[in-house]
Scaffold this active site. Structure first.
Site, PDB file in Angstrom:
ATOM      1  N   PRO A 185       7.235   9.569   7.268  1.00 41.54           N
ATOM      2  CA  PRO A 185       5.587   9.683   7.122  1.00 41.54           C
ATOM      3  C   PRO A 185       4.852   9.672   5.790  1.00 41.54           C
ATOM      4  CG  PRO A 185       7.020  11.077   8.666  1.00 41.54           C
ATOM      5  CD  PRO A 185       7.986  10.113   7.722  1.00 41.54           C
ATOM      6  N   GLU A 186       3.881   9.333   5.596  1.00 41.15           N
ATOM      7  CA  GLU A 186       3.288   9.441   4.221  1.00 41.15           C
ATOM      8  C   GLU A 186       2.099  10.481   4.424  1.00 41.15           C
ATOM      9  OE1 GLU A 186       1.943   5.632   2.580  1.00 41.15           O
ATOM     10  OE2 GLU A 186       3.767   4.599   3.674  1.00 41.15           O
TER      11      GLU A 186
END
Length: 288
Positions: free
Chosen positions: A2-3
């Protein structure tokens, strides 16, 4: 992994259940996350109030009334879900149905439960005294927040000046700018019309001052992140919002994961190359 948009989406989903609420009990079902949970983890959390829920880069930070900060990372497959004590959460990710993947459950005084599920156990939770947060090894080397007011063309140009790495590699360096990952770097470079193969140093002059490329890139980074957050992030494999629903930004990708497809803005074709072991998607006609 996840960013920033996915982590910010999760933070916003957890905030109504956690901010201002007391944790009556934390239930640890498996201490074996990326690093084993501290032996006094439960003791330092039980009965404490979550005074604020923030984000730094890809980390979630729960500010506790005890003076500790609970530093959390989703890892590769971690997710949170929120549900009332009296009933299961309305949504449930198919890959995570096994109760054995529910590793930590926060029982809140407001009746909510917040469950951390992580099939691969690469996520992490660490308690850090608030006074020592600035010295925390996981945070102290991080660069500026890309959505912060201080992040501008001058700051980015200064960080890239003299670098002999590619612009793509520089933007993935968390010391240059925090929270960006492969997806949003590809998308931002496309919007800025800059080649991922371009040398990072070319967005600054010989004195380290920004040129028009730096200004365009900062604008593109901020825009793509804001758009992604508004869409709830990108759901490719494991990302889910706190209510279990999918993010939508993957439907708005202009180049990422679109190898061989036509460029949205010209007659070119989206190409894929490998840089530093990561796939890069770009249009060689638009991006120079």
């Amino acid at each position: 992994m996840p960013e920033l948009p996915e982590v910010e989406t999760v933070r916003r989903g957890l905030a109504p259940a956690m901010e201002g609420a007391r944790i009556t009990r934390v239930e640890v079902r498996d201490r074996r996350l990326r690093w084993p949970l501290a032996k006094d983890f439960e003791k330092r959390i039980n009965g404490k109030t979550v005074e604020g829920l923030g984000r730094r880069a890809k980390y979630l930070l729960a500010d506790l009334s005890s003076g500790d900060v609970l530093l959390m990372h989703l890892g590769m497959s971690g997710s949170f879900r929120v549900g009332k004590e009296a009933q299961p959460a309305r949504y449930y990710h198919e890959k995570s149905k096994a109760k054995s993947h529910d590793h930590v459950v926060f029982h809140m005084a407001n009746g909510e439960t917040v469950t951390f599920n992580d099939p691969r156990r690469f996520g992490s939770m660490k308690l850090v005294p608030r006074a020592k947060l600035g010295q925390e090894p996981l945070l102290r080397a991080l660069g500026p927040e890309p959505l912060g007011n201080e992040f501008d063309a001058t700051m980015l140009a200064r960080a890239c000046a003299g670098k002999k790495t590619s612009l793509k590699a520089a933007l993935l360096d968390q010391r240059v700018v925090a929270g960006l990952g492969n997806i949003y770097v590809c998308e931002a470079l496309y919007r800025a019309r800059l080649s991922p193969k371009r040398l990072a140093a070319t967005i600054a002059d010989r004195h380290g001052k920004p040129n028009e490329r730096a200004a365009a890139l900062v604008d593109a980074i901020k825009t793509v992140l804001k758009d992604a957050i508004a869409a709830g992030g990108s759901s490719l494999r494991d990302h889910r919002r706190a209510d279990g629903s999918l993010g939508d930004f993957q439907h708005n990708f202009r180049v990422y994961d679109r190898e061989g497809e036509p460029c949205p803005d010209c007659k070119g074709t989206v190409r894929r190359i490998v840089q530093n072991g990561r796939s890069t998607f770009y249009c060689s006609s638009c991006q120079k």
